[in-house]
Motif scaffolding. Structure first.
Motif, mmCIF file in Angstrom:
data_model
loop_
_atom_site.group_PDB
_atom_site.id
_atom_site.type_symbol
_atom_site.label_atom_id
_atom_site.label_comp_id
_atom_site.label_asym_id
_atom_site.label_seq_id
_atom_site.Cartn_x
_atom_site.Cartn_y
_atom_site.Cartn_z
ATOM 1 N N THR A 23 0.825 -1.209 0.000
ATOM 2 C CA THR A 23 0.000 0.000 0.000
ATOM 3 C C THR A 23 0.855 1.254 0.000
ATOM 4 N N ALA A 24 2.061 1.147 0.506
ATOM 5 C CA ALA A 24 3.019 2.261 0.527
ATOM 6 C C ALA A 24 2.409 3.528 1.120
ATOM 7 N N GLY A 25 1.418 3.353 1.973
ATOM 8 C CA GLY A 25 0.783 4.508 2.579
ATOM 9 C C GLY A 25 -0.096 5.301 1.628
ATOM 10 N N GLU A 26 -0.232 4.818 0.394
ATOM 11 C CA GLU A 26 -0.999 5.563 -0.618
ATOM 12 C C GLU A 26 -2.259 4.835 -1.047
ATOM 13 N N TYR A 27 -2.234 3.511 -0.957
ATOM 14 C CA TYR A 27 -3.338 2.710 -1.469
ATOM 15 C C TYR A 27 -4.053 2.016 -0.324
ATOM 16 N N TYR A 28 -5.291 1.698 -0.578
ATOM 17 C CA TYR A 28 -6.068 0.929 0.388
ATOM 18 C C TYR A 28 -6.689 -0.265 -0.303
ATOM 19 N N VAL A 29 -6.888 -1.329 0.454
ATOM 20 C CA VAL A 29 -7.658 -2.457 -0.038
ATOM 21 C C VAL A 29 -9.055 -2.298 0.553
ATOM 22 N N TYR A 30 -9.989 -1.928 -0.311
ATOM 23 C CA TYR A 30 -11.365 -1.695 0.126
ATOM 24 C C TYR A 30 -12.123 -3.014 0.150
ATOM 25 N N LEU A 31 -13.055 -3.132 1.067
ATOM 26 C CA LEU A 31 -13.893 -4.323 1.072
ATOM 27 C C LEU A 31 -15.260 -3.971 1.634
ATOM 28 N N ASN A 32 -16.274 -4.628 1.069
ATOM 29 C CA ASN A 32 -17.628 -4.384 1.557
ATOM 30 C C ASN A 32 -17.946 -5.380 2.668
ATOM 31 N N GLN A 33 -19.168 -5.276 3.168
ATOM 32 C CA GLN A 33 -19.568 -6.119 4.301
ATOM 33 C C GLN A 33 -19.443 -7.609 3.975
ATOM 34 N N GLY A 34 -19.927 -8.000 2.786
ATOM 35 C CA GLY A 34 -19.891 -9.407 2.409
ATOM 36 C C GLY A 34 -18.461 -9.925 2.297
ATOM 37 N N GLU A 35 -17.586 -9.142 1.704
ATOM 38 C CA GLU A 35 -16.183 -9.565 1.563
ATOM 39 C C GLU A 35 -15.515 -9.677 2.935
ATOM 40 N N SER A 36 -15.845 -8.739 3.782
ATOM 41 C CA SER A 36 -15.292 -8.751 5.132
ATOM 42 C C SER A 36 -15.723 -10.024 5.877
ATOM 43 N N GLU A 37 -16.996 -10.376 5.750
ATOM 44 C CA GLU A 37 -17.523 -11.572 6.427
ATOM 45 C C GLU A 37 -16.867 -12.845 5.900
ATOM 46 N N ARG A 38 -16.682 -12.892 4.571
ATOM 47 C CA ARG A 38 -16.075 -14.095 3.988
ATOM 48 C C ARG A 38 -14.641 -14.291 4.500
ATOM 49 N N ILE A 39 -13.914 -13.217 4.601
ATOM 50 C CA ILE A 39 -12.537 -13.335 5.099
ATOM 51 C C ILE A 39 -12.557 -13.735 6.576
#
Ligand code: SF4
Ligand code: SF4
Length: 142
Positions: A23-39
């Motif tokens: 991410t180098a402090g510049e990027y984010y990995v976005y995730l929605n509720q469903g993706e968060s739950e699956r992980i």
């Protein structure tokens, strides 16, 4: 004008360099509720523990993965593999076939400085790129 990926075939072959997971402090990995739950389910963690350990909210309220101390994704293993690969978010599954990258020759070539898999290997089937583009666009609307 047609999107760049419709004007000519794109080549891509992932080398597993792991650069797109930095991410180098510049990027984010976005995730929605469903993706968060699956992980969370994949890791078999409680909701509270998972939220505290792996998630953060940006000022605008978006849910993102936290970064490790080295500014790489918290789920990136030292060998370049992803700890949650089967359930990784769409952002990761669709890279580098994001609309903002494949619609423009300039953006595609610029991204090749970050991702060494771009312009390497065989041509990618247009249908695969289209599916990624459509999934990203649908995600934006949800
Ligand atoms: S930056 Fe490109 S080549 Fe490297 S791991 Fe990511 S997708 Fe693969
Ligand atoms: S979730 Fe996996 S694929 Fe996505 S940025 Fe993190 S390590 Fe990379």
């Amino acid at each position: 004008m047609q999107p760049f990926y419709l004007q000519q075939p794109l080549r891509f072959s992932c080398t597993r360099c792991g650069e797109c997971c930095a991410t180098a402090g510049e990027y984010y990995v976005y995730l929605n509720q469903g993706e968060s739950e699956r992980i969370r389910e994949y890791l078999q963690l409680s909701r509270g523990w998972f939220r505290r350990r792996y998630l953060r909210r940006l000022e605008e309220g978006e849910r993102v993965l936290v970064s490790a101390a080295d500014e790489r994704c918290i789920f990136l293993n030292s060998d370049g593999s992803c700890r949650v690969y089967p359930v990784r978010p769409l952002q990761c599954r669709s890279y580098p076939f994001w609309p903002e990258l494949v619609n423009s020759a300039t953006a595609w070539q610029r991204e090749s400085r970050r991702c060494e898999g771009i312009n390497r290997g065989p041509e990618v089937a247009r249908g695969k790129i289209e599916r990624c583009v459509q999934a990203c666009q649908q995600y934006e609307q949800d």
